[in-house]
Design a protein around this motif. Structure first.
Motif: not given
Ligand code: SAM
Length: 355
Positions: A134-136, A311-313, A182-184, A205-207, A248-251, A153-155, A234-236
């Motif tokens: 998992g990411w964590h 690592s996720q469903e 989402v996935g912030c 939101f983020d897990v 969703f940024f890179d998530a 990049a975001y700035r 979570a995203a769902d």
């Molecule tokens: C590569 S990071 C990007 C973080 C942020 N969006 C950024 O651009 O800096 C991916 C993020 O997605 C989150 N993530 C992964 N699976 C997720 C899920 N199912 N629901 C919500 N967040 C999730 C992770 O915890 C992580 O913070």
């Protein structure tokens, strides 16, 4: 058994390449050390200096600094002048390694790299078992490194280029919109949007609970906490609040079930809402990505994105180099019918999806 003829010139060329791999791998950690100790920043004026001066400026030990400088010179990061025994970080390199506010800032990349490769033993195991990581579960340097490197990049692009590339979204944000990020992660994208669009309200939101705790602190520090709320979700499963914009940024590709995330985004949006999806630059075919950007992304994807999804469903494991065609399939499977590439940078694909 047939004997195979070996081209010795090719063998020698490969040995040189592989040695340079070893130098680059070690230098990832040396760059990180230089970043942490302020060695590059102390050379940021592009003026020649000795190892002793650099050590004095940074309150470090000269013998280590000299060795580090020689490694930097051998790798072409600094320039060595044997006549004066001085080293220079060229201005064109300083914008990448010595200036965190620069649009070319890259030092954070190495914080991510050195954090990611700490998982080597776990990953070796995961290759055998097929299990996820998992990411964590990664070293905390990863979350800070990602925030820093994506931050550049975001700035530079988020408010100036990416939002204007979406149909009608900028006007709506100006007028006052409801936005979900989402996935912030540490919430930089959420906060940048909040600063640019003071009439709008934002939910991140983020897990990953530790990332959400950091994001809340960042919102307080930025003075936007009254309009920006961060929640572990979570995203769902985040609340459906009739969002004008879900981002969703890179998530998306990190998620186990991106199609469920797509279905949820669809149901959380107003009927005329927009889903913004930022993903790593990638072509559809492997051979499109066999270049330095694809190389870095495949590397991160092996250590981070693929095991995170596994690592996720469901564990769809899109990988960081999924490409537009595959992403379109996932998004449209979630019930969004309009999907287009709104814009791109050398490192990012920016998609707009609507109902
Ligand atoms: C590569 S990071 C990007 C973080 C942020 N969006 C950024 O651009 O800096 C991916 C993020 O997605 C989150 N993530 C992964 N699976 C997720 C899920 N199912 N629901 C919500 N967040 C999730 C992770 O915890 C992580 O913070």
């Amino acid at each position: 058994m047939a004997t195979q003829t070996i081209d010795e010139t090719k063998v020698e060329a490969f040995l040189e390449q592989i040695l340079s791999e070893a130098g680059a791998a070690l230098n990832a950690a040396l760059i990180r050390i230089g970043d942490e100790l302020g060695l590059y920043r102390a050379m940021g004026d592009a003026q020649p200096l000795t190892a002793a001066t650099l050590a004095r400026r940074t309150d470090t030990h000269e013998r280590y600094v000299r060795e580090w400088l020689n490694a930097q010179a051998a790798g072409g990061i600094v320039v060595y002048d044997p006549d004066t025994d001085r080293y220079t970080l060229p201005a064109e390199h300083a914008v990448s390694l010595a200036d965190e506010a620069s649009p070319f800032a890259m030092a954070g990349l190495f914080q991510s790299v050195t954090a990611a490769i700490r998982a080597e033993e776990r990953m070796t195991d995961a290759f055998r078992t097929g299990g996820g990581v998992g990411w964590h579960e990664h070293h905390h340097g990863l979350f800070h490194g990602v925030e820093r490197v994506f931050g550049a990049a975001y700035r530079t692009h988020l408010v100036n280029d990416w939002i204007p590339a979406l149909d009608g979204v900028e006007d709506r944000l100006r007028a006052g919109a409801r936005v979900a990020d989402v996935g912030c992660g540490h919430g930089l994208s959420t906060i940048l949007l909040a600063q640019a669009f003071p009439a709008s309200r934002f939910d991140g939101f983020d897990v990953h609970a530790d990332s959400i705790a950091v994001a809340r602190r960042r919102a307080e520090d930025a003075g936007v906490a009254d309009r920006v709320r961060f929640e572990v979700a979570a995203a769902d499963a985040y609340p459906r609040r009739d969002y004008d914009l879900v981002a969703f940024f890179d998530a998306l590709h990190d998620m186990g079930d991106p199609s469920a995330a797509a279905r949820h985004a669809r149901s959380a949006l107003r009927p005329d809402g927009t889903w913004l999806i930022v993903e790593p630059m990638a072509g559809d075919r492997v051979e499109d990505n066999l270049n330095p950007v694809g190389r870095a992304y495949y590397g991160f994807s092996t250590f981070l994105c693929t095991p995170a999804s596994l690592s996720q469903e469901v564990g769809l494991a899109l990988g960081a180099q999924a490409g537009e065609t595959r992403l379109r399939e996932v998004v449209t499977a979630g019930g969004l019918t309009r999907f287009r590439r709104a814009t791109e940078t050398p490192f990012n694909l920016i998609f707009e999806a609507r109902l």
